[in-house]
Design a protein around this motif. Structure first.
Motif, short mmCIF file in Angstrom:
data_model
loop_
_atom_site.label_atom_id
_atom_site.label_comp_id
_atom_site.label_asym_id
_atom_site.label_seq_id
_atom_site.Cartn_x
_atom_site.Cartn_y
_atom_site.Cartn_z
N ALA A 25 2.48 -83.95 -0.89
CA ALA A 25 2.85 -84.97 0.10
C ALA A 25 3.88 -84.43 1.08
O ALA A 25 4.84 -85.10 1.43
CB ALA A 25 3.37 -86.21 -0.61
N SER A 63 1.19 -85.27 6.01
CA SER A 63 1.21 -86.62 6.58
C SER A 63 0.14 -86.80 7.65
O SER A 63 -0.46 -87.88 7.76
CB SER A 63 2.58 -86.94 7.16
OG SER A 63 3.56 -86.96 6.14
N VAL A 109 -2.04 -90.20 -2.88
CA VAL A 109 -1.29 -88.96 -2.75
C VAL A 109 -0.48 -88.76 -4.02
O VAL A 109 0.22 -89.66 -4.47
CB VAL A 109 -0.35 -89.01 -1.52
CG1 VAL A 109 0.52 -87.77 -1.46
CG2 VAL A 109 -1.15 -89.15 -0.24
N ASP A 161 2.40 -86.30 -5.89
CA ASP A 161 3.47 -85.33 -5.69
C ASP A 161 4.57 -85.70 -6.67
O ASP A 161 4.80 -86.90 -6.90
CB ASP A 161 3.99 -85.43 -4.24
CG ASP A 161 4.87 -84.26 -3.85
OD1 ASP A 161 4.40 -83.43 -3.04
OD2 ASP A 161 6.01 -84.18 -4.34
N LYS A 174 3.88 -89.71 1.16
CA LYS A 174 3.78 -90.87 0.29
C LYS A 174 4.09 -92.17 1.03
O LYS A 174 3.60 -93.22 0.67
CB LYS A 174 4.73 -90.73 -0.91
CG LYS A 174 4.24 -89.77 -1.95
CD LYS A 174 5.19 -89.77 -3.13
CE LYS A 174 4.57 -89.04 -4.30
NZ LYS A 174 5.45 -89.07 -5.46
N LYS A 175 4.87 -92.05 2.08
CA LYS A 175 5.28 -93.24 2.83
C LYS A 175 4.12 -93.89 3.58
O LYS A 175 4.18 -95.08 3.90
CB LYS A 175 6.41 -92.89 3.79
CG LYS A 175 7.67 -92.47 3.06
CD LYS A 175 8.75 -92.02 4.01
CE LYS A 175 9.98 -91.65 3.20
NZ LYS A 175 10.47 -90.35 3.49
N ALA A 204 0.64 -93.23 2.63
CA ALA A 204 -0.57 -93.27 1.80
C ALA A 204 -0.83 -94.69 1.32
O ALA A 204 0.10 -95.50 1.19
CB ALA A 204 -0.42 -92.34 0.61
N ARG A 208 -1.82 -95.35 -1.68
CA ARG A 208 -1.17 -95.34 -3.00
C ARG A 208 -0.44 -94.03 -3.17
O ARG A 208 -1.01 -92.96 -2.93
CB ARG A 208 -2.19 -95.47 -4.13
CG ARG A 208 -2.89 -96.78 -4.23
CD ARG A 208 -2.46 -97.71 -5.35
NE ARG A 208 -1.93 -97.11 -6.54
CZ ARG A 208 -2.63 -96.86 -7.66
NH1 ARG A 208 -3.91 -97.13 -7.71
NH2 ARG A 208 -2.04 -96.35 -8.71
N ALA A 209 0.81 -94.09 -3.58
CA ALA A 209 1.62 -92.91 -3.84
C ALA A 209 1.91 -92.83 -5.33
O ALA A 209 2.37 -93.80 -5.93
CB ALA A 209 2.93 -93.00 -3.05
N ASP A 231 3.74 -90.62 -8.45
CA ASP A 231 4.67 -89.57 -8.87
C ASP A 231 4.03 -88.80 -10.01
O ASP A 231 4.06 -89.24 -11.16
CB ASP A 231 6.01 -90.18 -9.32
CG ASP A 231 6.75 -90.88 -8.21
OD1 ASP A 231 6.49 -90.57 -7.03
OD2 ASP A 231 7.59 -91.75 -8.51
#
Length: 94
Positions: free
Chosen positions: A10, A15, A30, A32, A40-41, A43, A45-46, A48
Motif C-alpha cells: 500500500a 495509490s 489492499v 500491508d 489503504k486510505k 481502498a 477494504r484495507a 493489516d
C-alpha cells in the motif's frame, strides 16, 4: 472483468493503481502490515496483513471471493505475488 481485486502493498505509488481500479468500479482490497500505509486510505477494504504471509493472504482471497491479485508498485513483493497466485489458483501476470 475482475470485480474484486487484491493489491499487495500500500505504498504511495500504489495509490494510483488503487484509485484507477476504484474508478473502474472494482472493489479493491489492499494488504500491508502498516496500518497507516497510504493506499489503504482509498481502498475499498484495507487489511493489516504481511504480504509474505502466503497462507493468510490466500485465506483472505478465499473468504472474500477475490478474483485477481496484483503486486502493487513494489518489486520486492513479486515473489510473494507469485506464491499467492500459484497457491490460490489465480492468473499471474509475470
Amino acid at each position: 472483468m475482475v470485480n474484486r481485486l487484491l493489491i499487495l502493498g500500500a505504498t504511495t505509488e500504489t495509490s494510483n493503481l488503487v484509485a484507477r481500479a476504484n474508478l473502474l468500479g472494482v472493489e479493491t482490497f489492499v494488504v500491508d502490515p502498516y496500518p497507516d500505509a497510504p493506499a489503504k486510505k482509498i481502498a475499498t477494504r484495507a487489511i493489516d496483513l504481511d504480504c509474505n504471509d502466503i497462507e493468510g493472504v490466500c485465506d483472505l482471497i478465499e473468504r472474500e471471493a477475490i478474483e485477481g491479485v496484483l503486486p502493487g508498485c513494489a518489486d520486492v513483493l513479486v515473489p510473494a505475488y507469485l506464491k499467492v497466485c500459484k497457491k490460490a489458483g489465480l492468473h499471474c501476470y509475470v
